[in-house]
Every structure is written in structure tokens, then in C-alpha cells.
Design a protein around this motif. Structure first.
Motif, PDB file in Angstrom:
ATOM      1  N   LEU A 107      38.715  39.381  37.506  1.00  0.00           N
ATOM      2  CA  LEU A 107      39.558  39.768  38.630  1.00  0.00           C
ATOM      3  C   LEU A 107      40.806  40.519  38.193  1.00  0.00           C
ATOM      4  O   LEU A 107      41.662  40.834  39.028  1.00  0.00           O
ATOM      5  N   SER A 108      40.923  40.806  36.892  1.00  0.00           N
ATOM      6  CA  SER A 108      42.130  41.451  36.370  1.00  0.00           C
ATOM      7  C   SER A 108      41.890  42.879  35.913  1.00  0.00           C
ATOM      8  O   SER A 108      42.859  43.605  35.650  1.00  0.00           O
ATOM      9  N   GLN A 109      40.635  43.293  35.806  1.00  0.00           N
ATOM     10  CA  GLN A 109      40.339  44.629  35.283  1.00  0.00           C
ATOM     11  C   GLN A 109      39.341  45.347  36.179  1.00  0.00           C
ATOM     12  O   GLN A 109      38.415  44.718  36.715  1.00  0.00           O
ATOM     13  N   PRO A 110      39.484  46.672  36.329  1.00  0.00           N
ATOM     14  CA  PRO A 110      38.516  47.440  37.119  1.00  0.00           C
ATOM     15  C   PRO A 110      37.131  47.427  36.479  1.00  0.00           C
ATOM     16  O   PRO A 110      36.983  47.232  35.271  1.00  0.00           O
ATOM     17  N   VAL A 147      37.019  41.604  47.015  1.00  0.00           N
ATOM     18  CA  VAL A 147      38.023  41.808  45.964  1.00  0.00           C
ATOM     19  C   VAL A 147      39.083  40.728  46.156  1.00  0.00           C
ATOM     20  O   VAL A 147      39.338  40.272  47.270  1.00  0.00           O
ATOM     21  N   THR A 190      42.830  38.705  44.239  1.00  0.00           N
ATOM     22  CA  THR A 190      43.846  38.644  43.197  1.00  0.00           C
ATOM     23  C   THR A 190      43.401  37.660  42.117  1.00  0.00           C
ATOM     24  O   THR A 190      42.607  36.743  42.377  1.00  0.00           O
ATOM     25  N   PRO A 191      43.899  37.838  40.867  1.00  0.00           N
ATOM     26  CA  PRO A 191      43.395  37.014  39.748  1.00  0.00           C
ATOM     27  C   PRO A 191      43.649  35.521  39.873  1.00  0.00           C
ATOM     28  O   PRO A 191      43.028  34.729  39.148  1.00  0.00           O
ATOM     29  N   GLN A 206      39.605  37.116  34.003  1.00  0.00           N
ATOM     30  CA  GLN A 206      39.449  38.455  33.413  1.00  0.00           C
ATOM     31  C   GLN A 206      38.697  39.375  34.365  1.00  0.00           C
ATOM     32  O   GLN A 206      39.062  40.543  34.527  1.00  0.00           O
ATOM     33  N   TYR A 252      37.910  43.038  41.059  1.00  0.00           N
ATOM     34  CA  TYR A 252      39.333  43.327  40.900  1.00  0.00           C
ATOM     35  C   TYR A 252      39.879  44.008  42.154  1.00  0.00           C
ATOM     36  O   TYR A 252      39.259  44.922  42.702  1.00  0.00           O
TER      37      TYR A 252
END
Length: 804
Positions: free
Chosen positions: A148-151, A126, A128-129, A146, A204
Motif C-alpha cells: 500500500l506504499s508503492q505504485p 486503493v 492508505t498504508p 509495502q 497504493y
């Protein structure tokens, strides 16, 4: 004029075929070896230098040596996050294995299903974006930011995408797991080899109350920042907030991204890093090989000087100036060096695939690169400087003297020849002695009693803990135990050859506590027999004692039996080991009570570079979501055959064919790959250096015998024997070889001693190895001189004196 110089150089090369051949062979082999070693050194130095703003990026490490753990690059990110708004910090990246999320209370699934086939996601992290601000990553399909920004979105590497789906154009495809699914939002190109980053799956990073623990934290600092001062400030802030007095000496360290390759060794790292030692050895070897090749070139050209002395005399008599003669001889030297360099490149291309297999690295020679430009410049400079002394030497012959047969050039030329012979001999002695010491140390590493048996042991990695940590009846483990050749099995959560996974702070009945971390191995029944531990007193974990297994009560209190090592018993104040049997220790923070049932010999977890830590083995407790199974194989049974059957059983029970199965001995050797790389390079290139040294000796002996040809003929007329003449010439070389031994031994002894100090368990340097190395160099020098002198000593005196 240039055409005349080149045509003369070619004509001379054809006329002196043996001299030219030896010159070309020696120089091309030396340059080829130097290129290969330099390529290895370059591969170590360029790691991560291509990343965005690499010179301003640092990874946060935690120095835990005061509590016996070492310097770790996987940390709790809370303190760096608290200082994220600091004026010197431009950006912060967190990247963590998805396994570490289980300790934060929000585990993520890493077992997925594609068309009823189950897979474990490889190298899943996991992040960070802002990952692309720190890592040079090429996105083939989709949107990495995207993902890395949403579950429940996932990004796959090119290789992982093909493994799971057979294709890379898979945006929108689903990876099902128990309770949900991931949607593929991005596919990125496989990362380059010259980076410490190593991931195939990215997801994410959820917002957590605590953790994720064991995270890699990277800081991009402002150009004018002071990283050391910032690390000290972070340390002070941590110490203000620390509740545990045992951690008062812990400090933060900022390691530059461009140096991180040499600080990434251990189980928590994405990829095992390199070694300063291997880098230093490769730089020294490459330099020595060029020096030896250049010295040989000088020696061969000086050795051929007498053959060209009359040519020089005639040219001078016809009006040639010294500068014209120097230019002529320099052009000849440069022609030979450049041709030898071309042959060296050919040798490199032929040898690189085999060398790459030995060091498990993809070294390549890129022709349109700065490396090749540097190689051409180096060859030109070496050619000019190596040819300069012979050119000045030969062009300085006086016309009257050489035409009358006098080729003597005074003491300066003799001094240079003696210095080069001493230098080459000292290099030979040093390399032979270093190889001997390094081989002895690596044998110690391989044969060192680490407290457990490595041979005939197989480890199955990362099986679900809830599946294997069962006290009663387990169909998978029962079938594994029934495989032909399997003598027993146990459980373990530790990779013994790399590092501990965790530890506890025990409180003993006598009040003793330990400030540092006490290593804990969570294991199963029969661990003493399967791992080959040495029981000193008490008993092991047996199914006859069902109460030993970890059990947790409704009120949260837990009870378990433990084995402890001798070092832990002594640390707790029990000098008589029998007295510790039956003692109950507690871990108040975990509400855990543990009963000591046995004491075993110390276990060395991790590299032999690490100190032995006080260790306990706990029965039936699994801290993580995955753990390992260790199998003991009968003597005489081929582990590879057993591994094949193991994989079939695992596929039948778990519907997976991607589970890692490895020999414990292979794991141990992999943990010491840097030392093995060093031994490999020394073993390959040191004999080449010695061979080139002997070629140089051959050139010097040729010069000496040719210069003394008439003297030897006169001595033979006066009754000297062939052996006597050989001894006369060889005596000077033997004295020079002995002097080179005297010069080499102190320096080599010191350098090898500095390297051995890196090990907690090390050999004592054997003086006899230095004696053998010196005698071997003296013997090889003597044989070389004998081979050259024998031919001259066997000639009829009249052939040398007919014109006198």
C-alpha cells in the motif's frame, strides 16, 4: 438428598408421560426457535466489534438530504484531510474503489491478464498504508504495508489469489494490464463475515490533486474526544470554504464503526448492511418465544398439580416441610428445562443450515463462547423461575384438604392462569396481524410501479464504456441482440434498484433552477421500449434521430438530447407537459446544452424507502469507465437460458468469464433484503409462537377440566349434554381470548404503523386483518379446549363419582 430428588423427578416423568412429553416438546421448540433468532440478532450486533480500537473509530458521512440525495458514506476526503492534524484525531484512513480514481484524472487498470486469460479484479480498492490500524486483517504472505506504499504493487485476498493464479503463494507474480503490470506484494486471508469491510484487492493510493471522490474516510479519535462536536466543527469549516450556495445545508456526520453495519446500504458501499428493524424484530421474537415457553411450562405444571395433590398430602403427613417440597419440585422443573434445552440445541444444529440458506448468512453455534454460557445461565434462570410458582402452588396444598379430595387453591392461582392465557392470546393476535401487514407491504414493494419494468429484463454489468457507447456498429451488442429470446437492448450507467450514480444542475430558459441534485441516467437508443418506460409526450431515443447522440465539439461545448420525468418538468415550472418538448437547458459548468425530446412517467431509483427524484435520461454520454447493457427478454423465455448464451458471447468477445449478469428483478429484491429477512423470520417463528400458545391453552384446559371433572359428571347425571358441557368450559376461554384481542390490537396497530412510516410508499392498515387475527386465535383456542374437554365430557359419570 439430591439423588433422592433426581430419582423422584425421573419416576414422576415416567409416570406422567403425556405431561412430560408435552412439556419437553413445547419448551425445546420454544428454546430452539429463540436460540436461532438470538443468533441472528447477535450476528447483527457484533459486526466490526473485533476491529482494532473499534470503540474509538468513526466513519465520516455527508448528509446530503437537503439536496435530495440522502446520507452518503462515500465522500470527497479533502475536508477530513485538512483537519487531519486536529488534536482529537489520532489517525485517518482512506479507502476508495479504484473506479473512483478516473474522476481524479489518474485512472488505474482493473482488467488484468494471466496467461492470455483476461480477468476483472474483484472488489478492488486503493487505501492508505495504515489500513491494518483500522482493520483486523491477517497477512498470509508478503508485506501489506509495502503493497500500500508503492505504485504498481498489489495485495490479493486468499480467494482472489486462487481465482487468478490457482494458489496463494504468489509473491512476485505479475498481473499484466494495458501499458504495464502489477506485482503481487501481499496475500491476506479472506475477511470475516462479521464486518462491513469487503475487499479482495488492495493497491497504493496515489497522491492526487483532487479526490479520490466517493472515498470511505475513517477517523480514529482520542479517547476523550467529542465526535459530535468535531463533526460540527468540520461542517463549519466546509461551509466557510463552500462556493456553491446550494450546499449550505450539507452537514458531516460521524457514524461509530460498531454501528456502521446499520448505515451501509447503497451502491457506494463495500457491502450491503443490516437493518435496525430486522434486529428489533429478532430481539422481540426471541424474548416472546422464551416468555411463551416459560408460560407454557408454568401452565403444564399447574395443570398436573391436581394429579400430585395426594402425593403432597401424604408427604406432609409424614413430616415433609414446605421448603423440602419446593426443592423437590424445583429440581424436577430444572431437570426438564435442562433436558429440553439440550434437545433445543440439537434442533438448532439440524435447522441452522436451512435457516442460513433462507437469510444468506453463515450463522453457527459456537459451544465455547459467551453466547453458550449465556444460554446455560438463561436456561437455569428460566427453569428456576418457571418452576417456582408451580412449586409454591403445589407445596401449599393442605394435607387434610387434599387427602379429602379438595384441590381448590383460591383466586390467586386462577388469576395467574387467566393472565398467562391473555398474554399468550395477545401475542398470537399481534403476530398474526403483523405478518399480514408485513406481507401486504412486501407485496406492495414487489408490485409497486417504479416507472420501469423489472420482469424479463437482464442487466450485464461493468462493461468498458468506450466499447459499448458507440453510435455506429458494435459487433458485441449486435451479437447480444441476435440471441434467441432477446427482444431488444439499451445502455445504462445506473443500478436502478439501489441508487443514482450522479446528477446535474440544469438551468431552464424560464430561469428555474433546482437547489438539489437532479438524477441523470446515461443511456442508449430504445431505452423506452427496453426498460418499459411510460412515454407521456414527445418521443424517445431512436436511431432515426442521429443528432440526439452526445457529441462534443473542439471548443469543449457539448450537445445532447434528453428525456425528463414528469416530476422534473413540473419542478421546472411546466405544468403543461407538451410545452417542455423542444426546450433547451444548459449546464454552464460543463458547457453542456441539452434538448428535451420527451417526457416519461416518474422513475423510482433505488429502494422504495427513497422518495421519487426528478430524473433525466441522457443519450450516448458515459461519465465512467464502465457501464451496463440492459436486455429485454421475450415473454415465456427463461432468463437463465438467455444468461448462459450471454456469458458465452461475452467470453468470445472479451476473453472474460467473470462478468456479472443478473436479472433486474433479482437486483430489486436484493435491495430490499432486510425487509425480506424480517418477513422470513416472522413467517417462520410466528407460527411456532402460535403453536406454543396453543400448547399453553392445552395445559390450562387440562387443568380446568380435571378440576371440574366431578362438577361435569354431576351435570351430566342431571341431564346436561356433551355439547353443553363443552360450551360451559369453553366459555371462559372465549371471553379471555376476546380480551386478549382487545389488548393486542392497539399496541400492534401502533408498532406496525411506526414500521410502515419508514416507507415512502406504504399500505394503509386494514382493520379486517386484526379481526381475522383475533377470530383465528379465538377459533384455535376453542378447538383446543374442545379437544381436551370432549374426553372428560364423554366419560361415564360413575368413573368420577364412584368414591363420593
Amino acid at each position: 438428598m439430591l439423588t433422592s430428588y433426581l430419582s423422584t423427578a425421573i419416576r414422576v416423568s415416567k409416570k406422567q408421560k403425556l405431561h412430560t412429553l408435552l412439556n419437553v416438546i413445547g419448551f425445546s421448540i420454544g428454546i430452539a426457535a429463540a436460540i436461532i433468532v438470538a443468533l441472528f440478532a447477535q450476528s447483527q450486533l457484533i459486526v466490526d466489534k473485533h476491529q482494532p480500537d473499534a470503540n474509538h473509530v468513526y466513519r465520516v458521512h455527508l448528509d446530503l438530504r437537503s439536496v435530495g440525495v440522502g446520507v452518503r458514506g462515500a465522500i470527497d476526503p479533502r475536508m477530513p484531510l485538512l483537519m487531519q492534524k486536529h488534536s482529537q484525531i489520532k489517525e485517518l484512513l482512506i479507502i476508495s474503489r479504484i473506479e473512483s480514481l478516473q474522476y481524479s484524472g489518474e485512472p488505474m487498470a482493473d482488467i488484468v491478464k494471466v496467461k492470455e486469460q483476461r480477468f476483472k479484479l474483484k472488489k478492488a480498492y486503493v487505501a492508505t498504508p495504515n489500513l491494518a490500524e483500522f482493520v483486523n486483517i491477517s497477512v498470509l504472505h508478503g508485506d501489506l504495508t509495502q503493497a500500500l506504499s508503492q505504485p504498481n504493487l498489489i495485495a490479493l485476498s486468499q480467494t482472489e489469489s486462487k481465482r487468478l493464479f490457482g494458489d496463494t503463494d504468489v509473491i512476485g507474480r505479475q498481473l499484466a494490464y494495458d501499458g504495464g503490470s502489477y506485482e503481487v506484494a501481499a496475500v491476506f486471508a479472506d475477511l470475516e463475515a462479521n464486518t462491513h469491510f469487503d475487499f479482495d484487492v488492495l493497491m497504493y493510493l496515489p497522491k492526487l490533486q483532487r479526490g479520490p471522490f466517493s472515498s470511505h474516510v475513517y477517523l480514529k479519535l482520542q479517547p476523550e474526544s467529542d465526535p459530535d462536536a468535531l463533526a460540527q466543527e468540520m461542517t463549519r469549516e466546509m461551509q466557510k470554504r463552500a462556493k456553491n450556495p446550494n450546499f449550505k445545508d450539507i452537514q458531516f456526520q460521524f457514524i461509530p464503526l460498531t454501528q456502521l453495519h446499520f448505515h451501509t446500504n447503497g451502491t457506494v458501499e463495500m457491502k450491503q448492511g443490516g437493518s435496525y428493524l430486522a434486529l428489533q424484530v429478532s430481539v422481540v421474537l426471541s424474548t416472546l418465544l422464551v416468555i411463551i415457553a416459560s408460560a407454557n411450562f408454568i401452565n403444564f405444571n399447574v395443570a398436573s398439580a391436581a394429579k400430585r395433590a395426594k402425593e403432597v398430602g401424604i408427604r406432609k403427613a409424614l413430616g415433609a416441610s414446605k421448603s423440602q417440597l419446593v426443592t423437590q419440585f424445583l429440581s424436577e422443573s430444572l431437570l426438564i428445562v435442562l433436558f429440553s434445552g439440550f434437545l433445543g440445541v440439537v434442533i438448532v444444529e439440524l435447522a441452522l443450515p436451512h435457516f442460513n440458506q433462507l437469510i444468506a448468512q453463515p450463522l453457527t453455534l459456537v459451544y465455547n463462547s459467551l453466547f453458550m454460557l449465556g444460554l446455560v445461565i438463561t436456561l437455569t434462570v428460566v427453569g428456576l423461575f418457571s418452576g417456582l410458582y408451580p412449586a409454591l402452588f403445589i407445596s401449599s396444598f393442605g394435607a387434610k384438604k387434599v387427602l379429602s379430595g379438595d384441590f381448590s387453591r383460591g383466586r390467586s392461582s386462577a388469576r395467574i392462569r387467566k393472565i398467562t392465557l391473555c398474554l399468550q392470546g395477545a401475542i398470537g393476535v399481534g403476530l398474526i396481524a403483523a405478518i399480514g401487514m408485513l406481507y401486504q407491504q412486501m407485496m406492495l414493494v414487489k408490485q409497486l410501479d417504479v416507472g420501469y419494468e423489472k420482469a424479463q429484463r437482464i442487466i450485464i454489468r461493468e462493461l468498458p464504456s468506450e466499447l459499448i457507447y458507440q453510435q455506429q456498429g458494435n459487433a458485441l451488442l449486435d451479437e447480444l441482440g441476435q440471441i434467441s429470446g432477446v427482444a431488444g437492448w439499451t445502455l445504462s450507467d445506473t443500478n436502478y434498484a439501489t441508487a443514482i450514480n450522479g446528477g446535474m444542475h440544469y438551468t431552464w430558459p424560464n430561469g428555474e433552477t433546482y437547489d438539489g441534485m437532479l438524477a441523470v441516467i446515461n443511456t442508449g437508443y430504445d431505452v423506452i421500449d427496453v426498460l418499459g418506460l411510460k412515454l407521456i409526450t414527445g418521443r424517445g431515443f431512436s436511431r432515426d434521430y442521429t443528432g440526439d447522440w452526445y457529441r462534443e465539439q473542439q471548443n469543449g461545448e457539448a450537445h445532447v438530447a434528453i428525456l425528463i420525468t414528469k416530476k422534473m418538468a413540473h419542478l421546472a415550472g411546466y405544468e403543461k407537459l407538451d410545452e417542455v418538448i423542444g426546450v433547451t437547458v444548459t449546464v454552464p459548468r460543463r458547457k453542456l446544452t441539452a434538448k428535451v425530446v420527451g417526457v416519461v412517467e416518474d422513475i423510482r431509483i433505488g429502494s422504495v424507502n427513497n422518495a421519487v427524484q426528478p430524473t433525466s435520461l441522457m443519450l450516448g454520454h458515459a461519465d465512467g469507465e464502465t457501464a451496463n447493457v440492459v436486455l429485454k427478454i421475450d415473454e415465456g423465455v427463461d432468463p437463465d437460458n438467455v444468461i448462459t448464451e450471454i456469458e458465452q458471447v461475452l467470453a468470445a468477445h472479451l476473453n472474460r468469464r467473470d462478468i456479472e449478469v443478473q436479472s433486474l428483478n433479482d437486483e430489486f429484491l436484493a435491495a430490499h433484503k432486510n425487509e425480506l429477512y424480517t418477513l422470513t423470520m416472522l413467517s417462520i417463528f410466528s407460527p411456532l409462537a402460535i403453536f406454543l400458545t396453543l400448547l399453553g391453552t392445552f395445559g390450562l384446559a387440562s387443568f380446568t377440566t380435571l378440576r371440574k371433572e366431578k362438577e361435569l359428571a354431576i351435570r351430566k347425571v342431571l341431564g346436561a349434554t356433551r355439547i353443553g358441557l363443552i360450551s360451559l368450559v369453553a366459555k371462559e376461554y372465549l371471553w379471555l381470548s376476546a380480551l386478549s384481542m382487545v389488548l393486542a390490537v392497539p399496541l400492534t396497530y401502533w408498532l406496525v404503523g411506526e414500521w410502515l412510516n419508514r416507507f415512502n410508499e406504504r399500505i394503509n392498515q386494514s382493520i379486517w386483518i386484526y379481526g381475522v387475527a383475533g377470530l383465528l386465535v379465538i377459533l384455535l383456542t376453542w378447538l383446543t379446549v374442545v379437544l381436551v374437554t370432549y374426553k372428560v365430557a364423554s366419560r361415564r359419570p360413575s368413573s368420577a363419582l364412584r368414591y363420593e
